[in-house]
Design a protein around this motif. Structure first.
Motif, PDB file in Angstrom:
ATOM      1  N   ALA A   7      -7.508  -2.434  32.775  1.00 42.33           N
ATOM      2  CA  ALA A   7      -7.454  -2.475  31.550  1.00 42.33           C
ATOM      3  C   ALA A   7      -8.580  -2.361  30.920  1.00 42.33           C
ATOM      4  O   ALA A   7      -9.961  -2.540  31.387  1.00 42.33           O
ATOM      5  N   PRO A   8      -8.782  -1.667  29.584  1.00 38.01           N
ATOM      6  CA  PRO A   8      -9.879  -1.438  28.853  1.00 38.01           C
ATOM      7  C   PRO A   8     -10.739  -2.741  28.544  1.00 38.01           C
ATOM      8  O   PRO A   8     -10.088  -4.107  28.420  1.00 38.01           O
ATOM      9  N   THR A   9     -12.110  -2.665  28.330  1.00 39.53           N
ATOM     10  CA  THR A   9     -13.077  -3.660  28.084  1.00 39.53           C
ATOM     11  C   THR A   9     -12.404  -4.141  26.676  1.00 39.53           C
ATOM     12  O   THR A   9     -12.363  -3.496  25.666  1.00 39.53           O
ATOM     13  N   PRO A  10     -12.225  -5.484  26.656  1.00 38.27           N
ATOM     14  CA  PRO A  10     -11.905  -6.011  24.975  1.00 38.27           C
ATOM     15  C   PRO A  10     -13.220  -6.012  24.153  1.00 38.27           C
ATOM     16  O   PRO A  10     -14.378  -6.234  24.464  1.00 38.27           O
ATOM     17  N   ARG A  11     -12.586  -5.414  22.963  1.00 35.67           N
ATOM     18  CA  ARG A  11     -13.939  -5.474  22.130  1.00 35.67           C
ATOM     19  C   ARG A  11     -13.622  -6.722  21.102  1.00 35.67           C
ATOM     20  O   ARG A  11     -12.810  -6.967  20.393  1.00 35.67           O
ATOM     21  N   GLY A 206      -9.208  -7.349  20.451  1.00 35.66           N
ATOM     22  CA  GLY A 206      -9.535  -7.258  19.072  1.00 35.66           C
ATOM     23  C   GLY A 206      -9.205  -5.761  18.369  1.00 35.66           C
ATOM     24  O   GLY A 206      -9.988  -5.448  17.546  1.00 35.66           O
ATOM     25  N   THR A 207      -7.869  -5.590  18.437  1.00 34.23           N
ATOM     26  CA  THR A 207      -7.257  -4.264  18.181  1.00 34.23           C
ATOM     27  C   THR A 207      -6.749  -4.530  16.664  1.00 34.23           C
ATOM     28  O   THR A 207      -6.204  -5.700  16.359  1.00 34.23           O
ATOM     29  N   THR A 208      -7.526  -3.904  15.917  1.00 29.01           N
ATOM     30  CA  THR A 208      -6.884  -3.666  14.312  1.00 29.01           C
ATOM     31  C   THR A 208      -5.776  -3.552  14.111  1.00 29.01           C
ATOM     32  O   THR A 208      -5.196  -2.534  14.724  1.00 29.01           O
ATOM     33  N   CYS A 209      -4.813  -4.333  13.669  1.00 33.20           N
ATOM     34  CA  CYS A 209      -3.354  -4.196  13.735  1.00 33.20           C
ATOM     35  C   CYS A 209      -2.798  -4.207  12.134  1.00 33.20           C
ATOM     36  O   CYS A 209      -3.353  -4.946  11.430  1.00 33.20           O
TER      37      CYS A 209
END
Lengths: 269, 252
Positions: A7-11, A206-209
């Motif tokens: 899984a990608p590193t969380p921002r 922390g994905t912009t949605c």
């Protein structure tokens, strides 16, 4: 939720640099008409990085048109749109891998397995086959679809298919996620489950949605900020939804009534 | 059809009825008009043993012609789907090609080409290609708009969009075209061989006709029917393998 190795590193939003980051999405005085009928009339708003915003409005308010303009699928008649610093329509290739969509229906390719569908964005991004298979598999596992990886879309339930389309979007580790009525095609119980899965992934990352929905309740449950659209589309009110509010059904109901009042005011006006 | 194993009992019954009719007919009309079944069986044994080379030649010509028509026609269909200007000019051209009778193409081939192989190849390709091109083009035009928008949202290059979306979507159209083209292409191949070659099933049919060997004509007819069934069965198998993603739909 199962921890995933790839899984990608969380921002994390609280890790922002001291200098304010530029807005992830900016629309400034955007107009768009369809065959003489104005669908979007001077739409102006901005999204901070990591923010989850929901556009709510009545049917035909031009919400989806606005979202498709942010996606770059439609060019505005006038006004300016910047997505991650780029014009989404003109800078088509520059935003590859940075934006991911989730639609009202799953829109999976029927000839591809769940795994191959989940890997679609990675394939377009040019990720090597083995790595994209591993990453797509990891996201399917996170969404509880381990056993469904080799299944074709027609062999899956509606909720599972929508989870595959979420995996397809998250597998890209996008900076911006665009959701067009992504939960409204499902029954209430399934929608609540898929929505919970979405939030459990999007918030820690922390994905912009940017969501478009006609459901005020859904907007209150999911978003940090609600943009109330009039018809034609323009922001007539903004309502912030603090984290404690989202956890409190009574406070949620108060916000829901406030948004509804804005919507009714917009229609009456 | 035998190959599909659907309705095979009915097919066997129809074959038995045809053979019985033939046998009864041979009792009342002269043998040079309707041979009896044992005579046809004997002729079939002979042609299968002594004329295997002709069968192979016909099958090779058929395969080469259909394969070339598939490759060129599909390519043209994709180009038509991807570039509207190509479609605007290719459609009338293909329609004109389809309006030319098969016999005329065969005559052109005999006049234009010295080699028998080139003649048959040309005729099969020129007749089959428009079906592939137009059907693949229709397949591309029929790609659902919501799938186009979904794939485009991930910002593929044009080549990626064709490979990921357009080509897989045309597979059912290609299989459907192959299914209908095969029977037609066999007839065209035999017809072209009948007129323009010395080797092949068509040439052997020509020889049988000139020698008044009605039993051999019936035998070759049976061989052609079996070839057609086997090829259709092969396409059916391909269909089931490649199109397993399509759920079976049926009205109650």
């Amino acid at each position: 939720m199962t921890p995933v190795e790839h899984a990608p590193t969380p921002r994390r939003r609280q890790d922002r640099e001291p200098r304010p980051e530029p807005d992830a999405v900016v629309l400034h005085d955007v107009w768009r008409a369809w065959g003489g009928a104005v669908a979007v009339a001077g739409l102006t708003f901005a999204l901070r990085p990591g923010e989850i915003a929901a556009c709510v409005g009545v049917t035909g308010a031009g919400k989806s048109t606005a979202l498709r303009m942010v996606m770059g699928a439609i060019v505005p008649d006038r006004g300016e749109i910047r997505v991650l610093g780029h014009d989404p329509a003109r800078d088509f290739g520059l935003l590859r891998g940075k934006i991911a969509p989730v639609f009202q229906t799953d829109r999976l390719l029927p000839w591809r397995t769940a795994l191959e569908n989940a890997a679609l964005g990675l394939e377009i991004l040019g990720v090597p086959a083995e790595e994209r298979r591993r990453r797509a598999q990891a996201w399917l596992e996170r969404l509880g679809l381990t056993a469904a990886a080799s299944k074709l879309p027609h062999e899956l339930s509606g909720g599972m298919r929508q989870r595959v389309s979420l995996a397809r979007a998250f597998a890209l580790d996008p900076q911006l996620l665009l959701l067009d009525e992504a939960f409204s095609h499902l029954d209430e119980v399934t929608a609540a489950g898929v929505r919970a899965d979405f939030l459990s992934l999007a918030r820690p990352l922390g994905t912009t949605c940017l969501l478009v929905t006609h459901s005020v309740a859904e907007a209150v449950e999911v978003a940090d900020r609600i943009l109330v659209f009039g018809r034609p589309a323009r922001v007539v009110a903004e309502v912030r939804v603090a984290a404690p509010v989202r956890a409190d059904p009574v406070a949620q109901d108060r916000v829901r009534r406030e948004v509804l009042a804005h919507l009714q005011g917009a229609m009456a006006g | 059809m035998l190959g599909t194993l659907r309705g095979w009992r009915e097919t066997l019954l129809v074959v038995a009825a045809l053979l019985a009719t033939l046998q009864l007919g041979s009792l009342v009309v002269p043998k040079y008009i309707l041979p009896d079944v044992p005579a046809i069986a004997q002729a079939a044994r002979e042609v299968l043993v002594s004329d295997a080379r002709d069968i192979a030649a016909t099958l090779l010509r058929l395969t080469e012609g259909v394969a070339a028509a598939f490759a060129l026609g599909s390519l043209l269909g994709v180009a038509m789907g991807a570039v509207p200007a190509v479609a605007r000019y290719a459609r009338p051209l293909l329609n004109i090609m389809m309006a030319v009778p098969a016999l005329n193409w065969i005559l052109f081939a005999i006049l234009w080409f010295g080699s028998a192989e080139v003649r048959v190849f040309f005729v099969v390709v020129v007749i089959s290609l428009p079906f592939y091109a137009l059907n693949v083009y229709e397949g591309i035009r029929g790609v659902p708009a919501d799938l186009v928008e979904a794939v485009e949202a991930f910002r593929p290059t044009r080549t990626q969009a064709i490979r990921i979306l357009l080509l897989p979507h045309t597979v059912p159209y290609i299989i459907m075209t192959t299914r209908s083209v095969l029977g037609y292409a066999i007839r065209i191949t035999i017809f072209a061989e009948l007129i323009g070659t010395a080797i092949g099933i068509g040439a052997r049919l020509n020889a049988a006709q000139s020698q008044f060997r009605i039993d051999a004509v019936f035998a070759w007819t049976a061989v052609l029917v079996v070839i057609n069934f086997v090829l259709q069965a092969a396409v059916e198998r391909l269909d089931r393998r490649l199109l397993r993603w399509r759920p079976e739909q049926a009205l109650r």
